[in-house]
Scaffold this motif. Structure first.
Motif, PDB file in Angstrom:
ATOM      1  N   ASP A  65       0.930  -1.318  -0.132  1.00 57.52           N
ATOM      2  CA  ASP A  65       0.039   0.009  -0.028  1.00 57.52           C
ATOM      3  C   ASP A  65       0.683   1.197   0.068  1.00 57.52           C
ATOM      4  OD1 ASP A  65      -0.437   0.284   3.380  1.00 57.52           O
ATOM      5  OD2 ASP A  65       0.753  -1.209   2.579  1.00 57.52           O
ATOM      6  N   GLU A  66       1.998   1.210   0.188  1.00 54.66           N
ATOM      7  CA  GLU A  66       3.130   2.256   0.366  1.00 54.66           C
ATOM      8  C   GLU A  66       3.822   2.524  -0.894  1.00 54.66           C
ATOM      9  OE1 GLU A  66       5.621   1.942   4.011  1.00 54.66           O
ATOM     10  OE2 GLU A  66       3.746   1.368   5.129  1.00 54.66           O
ATOM     11  N   GLN A  67       3.588   1.713  -1.891  1.00 60.10           N
ATOM     12  CA  GLN A  67       4.394   1.984  -2.981  1.00 60.10           C
ATOM     13  C   GLN A  67       3.834   3.139  -3.775  1.00 60.10           C
ATOM     14  OE1 GLN A  67       4.190  -1.620  -5.379  1.00 60.10           O
ATOM     15  NE2 GLN A  67       6.128  -2.217  -4.647  1.00 60.10           N
ATOM     16  N   THR A  68       4.720   3.966  -4.612  1.00 53.57           N
ATOM     17  CA  THR A  68       4.318   5.138  -5.485  1.00 53.57           C
ATOM     18  C   THR A  68       3.709   4.266  -6.738  1.00 53.57           C
ATOM     19  OG1 THR A  68       6.527   5.091  -6.478  1.00 53.57           O
ATOM     20  CG2 THR A  68       6.161   6.425  -4.555  1.00 53.57           C
ATOM     21  N   GLY A  69       3.212   4.971  -7.547  1.00 53.30           N
ATOM     22  CA  GLY A  69       2.707   4.679  -8.921  1.00 53.30           C
ATOM     23  C   GLY A  69       3.633   4.284  -9.804  1.00 53.30           C
ATOM     24  N   THR A  70       4.876   5.086 -10.030  1.00 48.67           N
ATOM     25  CA  THR A  70       6.005   4.847 -10.683  1.00 48.67           C
ATOM     26  C   THR A  70       6.488   3.382 -10.187  1.00 48.67           C
ATOM     27  OG1 THR A  70       6.223   7.162 -10.820  1.00 48.67           O
ATOM     28  CG2 THR A  70       8.109   5.422 -11.511  1.00 48.67           C
ATOM     29  N   GLN A  71       6.655   3.173  -8.960  1.00 50.83           N
ATOM     30  CA  GLN A  71       7.365   1.763  -8.457  1.00 50.83           C
ATOM     31  C   GLN A  71       6.513   0.876  -8.846  1.00 50.83           C
ATOM     32  OE1 GLN A  71       7.671   2.841  -4.124  1.00 50.83           O
ATOM     33  NE2 GLN A  71       9.185   1.177  -4.083  1.00 50.83           N
ATOM     34  N   ARG A  72       5.209   0.764  -8.893  1.00 50.34           N
ATOM     35  CA  ARG A  72       4.177  -0.066  -9.293  1.00 50.34           C
ATOM     36  C   ARG A  72       4.270  -0.679 -10.692  1.00 50.34           C
ATOM     37  NH1 ARG A  72       0.511  -0.656  -5.147  1.00 50.34           N
ATOM     38  NH2 ARG A  72       0.202   1.192  -3.925  1.00 50.34           N
TER      39      ARG A  72
END
Lengths: 193, 335
Positions: A65-72
């Motif tokens: 839930d803490e990932q950024t959009g770019t990380q995803r």
């Protein structure tokens, strides 16, 4: 090219996410069917535990839930590129193994490979919208080592299982991405309350 | 000193009177009532084949002085049978809970120990204050293919037992039923019912983890349910209800991609809109004022009581008949 936060970019992102979610759903459903057929055709036990498969991207993730959009997007893209190579290898092994008996299985595998490629493309497009652009693909790794038939089958089982997990995760990732709110790009997405 | 003694149902129990010699003269009581000497072997109390009713306070008094020499609480019970364990995630992706119970009571205190292992990692399941016999765990990882192994051990003074559950992350996902189910008639639509509901409040993130729904409905007078599956939205209009019939409606929820369906929601009842009987009165009054020569009754144009689609069983025929009678009665009055 429109800036990352322009209305047209936002619309395009939403559109890509929506299509990606549908594609992930279809992919999962097809992979689950393929898994059933694969297990039966290959004479495997569906609950067999598979040792770690080299190069297989695990869907499991901590603090999702803490990932950024770019990380995803980056993690998804790396995974699907890896699956593209793994499935292509499976198809190759499939063709070498048996002829007619597994033709249907081969076709199903090829269809999933196509979906995986399409999904990777969606992810690349989404990354371009983030003004990041997708990372260039890695060069082909060393040629696959020769493996026994049973080992190939177990690897295949591992690959399909993990892909089914990824398909679920990807739909969730894209839904997170599609949520309206500040910076789906570099700013962290709101942590789970 | 307070002694507690646990013994199995059916066991033979020998109680010594503290440090008194075997040949001492003593009196034993059970819950204050003297015990017959036939149960004594010297100063020992012998209870054969004990049953649950023999649980209680046993006291031993010295013969002549009536000094209390020994006291014990006898608790008759059984060792635990294999416990029943259930694990479920109704708040995915936050975590899951496990709850347990014994299939048969032991009649003596039991303690429970639960262990949760994910791969090689041991996780802590935090016990809930309420309800008892339940603990919850937060997911550290999501989308893992590695199974969870939960072992519950129950121990009491007479023995122990355990059970193990193995499952993967997706399999135990089962939302709570939808909440606030409301069903309303639709004005001027005798075959419609509008149903709405809300996501269960325990489901933390319906946006990223959307739920799909299953609606079932039937008229009270029939056993067969109608089903509708809805992939999004929290409302639905039933368009094929039998006019005038009371309906029972329930909704269930499931994560869009994984897990199993929730239990059915609380049932709601609703009846589709029907024409108000007072419309007949209004028409009859108009008939009276306009023309005394009108000999036939005028049926209000919106009356649909005898609509073909509404006819269900013998009940509807009675409705048609009654309506006709009412209209005829009014007309007779005003001719």
């Amino acid at each position: 090219m429109a800036g990352a936060d322009s209305p047209s970019a936002a619309l395009r992102r939403r559109d890509l996410c929506a299509r990606g979610i549908r594609l992930a759903g279809k992919m999962r459903s097809d992979v689950v069917d393929l898994l059933d057929a694969y297990v039966e055709q290959q004479g495997l036990d569906a609950s067999a535990s598979v040792a770690a498969v080299e190069g297989l991207p695990p869907a499991a993730v901590e603090r999702w839930d803490e990932q950024t959009g770019t990380q995803r997007l980056l993690e998804n893209l790396a995974a699907y590129r890896a699956f593209r190579a793994l499935l292509a290898q499976m198809l190759e092994e499939q063709r070498e193994q048996l002829g007619e008996a597994d033709a249907a299985l081969g076709r199903a595998l090829a269809a999933v490979l196509l979906q995986v490629s399409a999904f990777a493309y969606h992810l690349e497009e989404l990354l371009r919208l983030e003004s990041r652009g997708p990372p260039s693909e890695e060069e082909d790794g060393p040629p696959p080592q020769p493996r026994g038939l049973f080992e190939q089958k177990l690897r295949g089982l591992g690959v399909l299982r993990e892909l089914a997990q990824w398909a679920v995760r990807s739909a969730r990732d894209l839904r997170q991405l599609a949520k309206p709110g500040p910076g789906t790009g570099s700013a962290p997405s709101p942590a789970e309350s | 000193d307070i002694h507690i003694q646990y013994e199995r149902v059916g066991a033979d129990v020998t109680m010594k009177c503290g440090s008194m010699d075997w040949d001492a003269t003593v009196t034993w009581t059970a819950n204050g009532t003297d015990i017959d000497e036939s149960h004594l072997n010297g100063s020992y109390l012998i209870l054969k084949n004990v049953d649950l009713t023999q649980s209680g306070q046993y006291s031993c008094y010295e013969g002549s002085s009536w000094h209390l020499k020994y006291q014990t609480y006898l608790r008759v019970g059984t060792p635990p049978r294999e416990p029943v364990l259930m694990c479920r995630s109704n708040n995915y992706p936050k975590g899951f809970y496990c709850s347990w119970h014994l299939p048969t009571p032991t009649y003596i205190p039991n303690s429970f120990n639960i262990s949760v292992i994910h791969g090689t990692k041991e996780m802590v399941c935090e016990k809930d204050a309420v309800p008892k016999n339940r603990c919850h765990i937060r997911y550290l990882q999501l989308f893992s293919t590695v199974k969870y192994k939960v072992t519950l051990t129950v121990t009491n003074a007479l023995g122990k037992n355990f059970t193990t559950l193995t499952f993967d992350e997706f399999a135990i996902v089962k939302p709570d039923p939808p909440e606030s189910v409301v069903a309303k008639p639709v004005p001027n639509n005798p075959r419609r019912l509008e149903v709405s509901w809300q996501n269960p409040s325990s489901w933390p993130d319906p946006e990223s983890f959307p739920l799909k729904f299953f609606l079932r409905y039937r008229p009270l007078i029939l056993d067969q349910w109608q089903h509708v599956e809805l992939s999004d939205g929290t409302s639905h209009t039933i368009t094929d209800a039998y006019a005038g019939k009371e309906y029972i409606i329930q909704v269930a929820a499931k994560d869009n991609d994984i897990g199993t369906w929730s239990d059915w929601s609380v049932a709601v009842h609703a009846t589709p809109w029907t024409e108000e009987p007072k419309h007949l009165t209004t028409e009859a009054q108009i008939t009276e004022t306009t023309s005394a020569s009108t000999s036939s009754f005028m049926v209000p144009p919106t009356t649909k009581i005898c609509d073909k689609g509404a006819v269900v069983g013998s009940g509807a025929v009675a409705v048609c008949w009654t309506a006709g009678l009412v209209v005829a009665a009014y007309s007779v009055l005003f001719i």
